[in-house]
Structure formats: C-alpha cells, structure tokens
Design an enzyme around this catalytic site. Structure first.
Site, mmCIF file in Angstrom:
data_model
loop_
_atom_site.group_PDB
_atom_site.id
_atom_site.type_symbol
_atom_site.label_atom_id
_atom_site.label_comp_id
_atom_site.label_asym_id
_atom_site.label_seq_id
_atom_site.Cartn_x
_atom_site.Cartn_y
_atom_site.Cartn_z
ATOM 1 N N CYS A 110 0.736 27.146 26.430
ATOM 2 C CA CYS A 110 1.750 27.822 26.726
ATOM 3 C C CYS A 110 1.339 28.715 27.843
ATOM 4 C CB CYS A 110 2.419 28.369 25.611
ATOM 5 S SG CYS A 110 3.351 28.019 24.539
ATOM 6 N N ARG A 111 1.016 29.954 27.611
ATOM 7 C CA ARG A 111 0.207 30.819 27.916
ATOM 8 C C ARG A 111 -0.710 30.469 29.206
ATOM 9 N NH1 ARG A 111 -1.626 35.129 23.402
ATOM 10 N NH2 ARG A 111 -2.232 33.543 23.295
ATOM 11 N N SER A 112 -1.861 29.851 28.705
ATOM 12 C CA SER A 112 -3.539 29.266 30.185
ATOM 13 C C SER A 112 -2.646 28.713 30.673
ATOM 14 C CB SER A 112 -4.568 29.485 28.772
ATOM 15 O OG SER A 112 -4.179 28.440 27.800
ATOM 16 N N ASN A 119 -3.797 26.038 24.767
ATOM 17 C CA ASN A 119 -3.746 25.820 25.701
ATOM 18 C C ASN A 119 -2.413 25.270 26.144
ATOM 19 O OD1 ASN A 119 -5.951 23.736 27.896
ATOM 20 N ND2 ASN A 119 -5.710 25.241 28.128
ATOM 21 N N CYS A 124 -6.054 30.789 26.251
ATOM 22 C CA CYS A 124 -5.235 31.001 24.669
ATOM 23 C C CYS A 124 -5.699 30.639 23.704
ATOM 24 C CB CYS A 124 -3.438 31.009 25.247
ATOM 25 S SG CYS A 124 -3.166 29.665 25.755
ATOM 26 N N ASP A 177 2.488 35.906 22.852
ATOM 27 C CA ASP A 177 2.123 34.317 22.863
ATOM 28 C C ASP A 177 3.707 33.937 22.921
ATOM 29 O OD1 ASP A 177 1.869 31.552 22.704
ATOM 30 O OD2 ASP A 177 0.603 31.934 20.452
#
Length: 169
Positions: free
Chosen positions: A25-27, A23, A20, A137
């Site tokens: 939140c999402r990933s 690095n 993401c 995001d």
C-alpha cells in the site's frame, strides 16, 4: 561547462527506499509517486528508487488493487511493483531509507549498523509542515483512507525531491 560524465567521473546517483509493513500500500505508492515526480523533472537517471516491507506475508505480490486504483486516478502507475522484504544490504545500497510510520522506523534502526543508522528516517520528516509525521496504513480502511495516504505521500514526495536534489550538486 562539461558535466561530470564527460570529464570521466560517474554522476552521483541517490538511492531512496520507501518502507512500510507489507509493501503493498504505502511504500509502493510512495515509490511510484516519487518516481513520477523525479521523471517529470528529468532526473530519472540520477535516482535509484524502490520500496520494501518488514513483513514477509506479501512478498512477490503486486500492490493492493485499491492502492493501484487510487494511484492511477492521479497518474501514478504502480502496477509493476512487487512486494519485497527489507534486506541488510539495503542499508548500503540506499542513501535514504524512509519509513512510513514509527513502527517501521524502529525496525530500520534495529537492523542498521552504526555507520548507516542515520540513513533511516520517517518519510514525512521531509514535510515538517504537515500535521502528522506518519502516513497511516489504509489497508483496513476505506477509499477515503487511500486518498488521505496519497495526499500525504504527494506532499512528502514533493518536499523530499526538493531536499534530495541538493545532494546531486
């Protein structure tokens, strides 16, 4: 029947890298969810799972506290993960480089060499029944945005596990 290791051949390990922007939140959430799912089916030793970002502004930091909190409520501990930047050698190390959105996918494709370009895909392409191809995001959003991201990540990770387990045979 003896397994591959007992016959002297190393067992296949599959590398999965979630990508993401920062690095945080999402990933890292996707890496934590997928790592937990892999562990629950007893395949941890068969996977190399990591996450990274394409923006260097958060390198070395843990995931956003909101991401950690929402993940932990569902049983995913992502607190030990530290943000890192995407590296050129990731395209050799990992079999699957999975972007959370189209912007990250374009970065992956620009960095990849022709032999590794097919390793870069959208994460949610593994869950084609979802109404979106991207994990939005949640960083600038509210609690509901982190929950929505987690919903998508859980469904994507479950579908990914089904797909990549076939590569182990």
């Amino acid at each position: 029947m003896a397994d591959e290791q007992s016959r002297g051949r190393p067992r296949r390990t599959i590398g999965v890298l979630f990508v993401c922007t920062g690095n945080i939140c999402r990933s890292p959430t996707a890496a934590g969810v997928f790592r937990t799912m892999v562990s629950r089916v007893g395949l941890s030793e068969r996977f190399h799972i990591d996450s990274c970002g394409t923006f260097s502004g958060h390198v070395g930091r843990p995931p956003d506290p909101r991401a950690q909190d929402h993940a932990l409520r569902r049983g995913y501990d992502i607190g030990e993960i530290r943000a890192r930047l995407l590296r050129a050698d990731d395209f050799v190390t990992f079999d699957h480089l999975l972007a959370m959105d189209e912007g990250q996918l374009q970065v992956l494709r620009r960095m990849a060499t022709p032999p590794t370009r097919e390793r870069a895909r959208l994460f949610l392409d593994f869950a084609p029944n979802l109404p979106t191809r991207e994990v939005p995001d949640p960083y600038y959003g509210e609690a509901a945005d982190f929950e929505r991201a987690l919903d998508l990540i859980e469904r994507g990770a479950a579908s990914l596990l089904v797909a990549v387990r076939k590569e182990l045979k």
